[in-house]
Scaffold this motif. Structure first.
Motif, short mmCIF file in Angstrom:
data_model
loop_
_atom_site.label_atom_id
_atom_site.label_comp_id
_atom_site.label_asym_id
_atom_site.label_seq_id
_atom_site.Cartn_x
_atom_site.Cartn_y
_atom_site.Cartn_z
N LEU A 1 -70.05 -13.30 -80.79
CA LEU A 1 -70.88 -12.31 -80.09
C LEU A 1 -72.31 -12.30 -80.64
O LEU A 1 -73.27 -12.21 -79.87
CB LEU A 1 -70.24 -10.92 -80.19
CG LEU A 1 -68.92 -10.76 -79.43
CD1 LEU A 1 -68.27 -9.42 -79.75
CD2 LEU A 1 -69.14 -10.90 -77.92
N ILE B 1 -74.16 -15.56 -79.33
CA ILE B 1 -74.63 -15.49 -77.95
C ILE B 1 -75.74 -14.45 -77.82
O ILE B 1 -76.70 -14.63 -77.07
CB ILE B 1 -73.48 -15.26 -76.94
CG1 ILE B 1 -73.87 -15.74 -75.55
CG2 ILE B 1 -73.06 -13.82 -76.88
CD1 ILE B 1 -74.01 -17.23 -75.45
N GLY B 2 -75.63 -13.36 -78.58
CA GLY B 2 -76.67 -12.35 -78.56
C GLY B 2 -78.00 -12.89 -79.07
O GLY B 2 -79.06 -12.68 -78.45
N LEU C 1 -76.08 -12.26 -68.92
CA LEU C 1 -75.52 -11.66 -70.13
C LEU C 1 -74.04 -11.29 -70.00
O LEU C 1 -73.25 -11.64 -70.90
CB LEU C 1 -76.35 -10.45 -70.56
CG LEU C 1 -76.05 -9.92 -71.95
CD1 LEU C 1 -76.18 -11.01 -73.02
CD2 LEU C 1 -76.99 -8.77 -72.29
N LEU D 1 -71.32 -12.92 -72.55
CA LEU D 1 -70.59 -12.09 -73.52
C LEU D 1 -69.08 -12.21 -73.32
O LEU D 1 -68.32 -12.24 -74.29
CB LEU D 1 -71.04 -10.64 -73.42
CG LEU D 1 -72.43 -10.33 -73.97
CD1 LEU D 1 -72.83 -8.89 -73.66
CD2 LEU D 1 -72.49 -10.60 -75.47
N ALA E 1 -68.11 -15.45 -74.84
CA ALA E 1 -68.15 -15.33 -76.30
C ALA E 1 -66.90 -14.60 -76.80
O ALA E 1 -66.33 -14.98 -77.83
CB ALA E 1 -69.41 -14.61 -76.75
N LEU E 2 -66.49 -13.58 -76.09
CA LEU E 2 -65.27 -12.86 -76.45
C LEU E 2 -64.06 -13.78 -76.40
O LEU E 2 -63.27 -13.85 -77.34
CB LEU E 2 -65.09 -11.67 -75.50
CG LEU E 2 -63.90 -10.77 -75.72
CD1 LEU E 2 -64.08 -9.95 -76.98
CD2 LEU E 2 -63.71 -9.85 -74.52
#
Length: 180
Positions: free
Chosen positions: A125, A128-129, A149, A153, A156-157
């Motif tokens: 997370l 990617i952020g 986004l 996200l 990514a999770l």
């Protein structure tokens, strides 16, 4: 007890910390290069298999080893793929730094804190952020980028949990393996 500077000097470890970092980095770079040859699911979206090696390094050898593997993987991969100082390099570096910035304090949480799955999820997370912030501030300053986004996200999770489960499996096998 070693001083803080001795703890960060992996070459001074009696068990050859520098050779261990080199081997782990080579594995992470290999996974990164293999992954770069695969077509992305979405533009720039990859599962981050090299991050499994970083989580294993964190769980087995500590934060300094994980940081070395992560940052060397970014640099060596960029050199081998010819992307040094390209947007890909800066996004990869920002993702690695973002991950390390959350992993460092997370390792000091009281009690058991996080295991490999939790660390991997946090790192994914943060990765990617950090990449999203870098992409928006440096490369694409358009409000339409925010539409990317939610799927990024979510990916990514998914990949953070998946990579964490693989890292947990590897760490479990390493702990139960006979020591040479």
């Amino acid at each position: 007890m070693p001083s803080p500077s001795e703890r960060l000097n992996l070459a001074a470890l009696p068990d050859g910390g520098d050779a261990r970092i080199a081997r782990l980095t080579a594995l992470a770079v290999s996974l990164h290069i293999i992954e770069s040859a695969l077509p992305p699911l979405l533009p720039g979206l990859k599962p981050g298999l090299a991050n499994i090696v970083v989580i294993v390094a964190l769980g087995r050898y500590g934060f300094a080893a994980a940081a070395w593997v992560s940052l060397l993987r970014v640099l060596v991969s960029a050199l081998l793929l010819g992307t040094l100082f390209s947007p890909t390099f800066w996004l990869s570096l920002s993702g690695a730094l973002g991950s390390l910035l959350v992993l460092f304090p997370a390792q000091y949480l009281p009690g058991r804190g996080f295991g490999p799955v939790g660390f991997s999820l946090l790192a994914a997370l943060a990765n990617i952020g950090a990449q999203f912030v870098t992409a928006y501030l440096v490369f694409i300053q358009h409000p339409g980028v925010f539409w990317l986004l939610p799927p990024l996200l979510a990916a990514a999770l998914f990949f953070g949990i998946g990579n964490g489960l693989i890292a947990h499996w590897i760490l479990t096998r390493l702990e139960s393996a006979p020591q040479p």
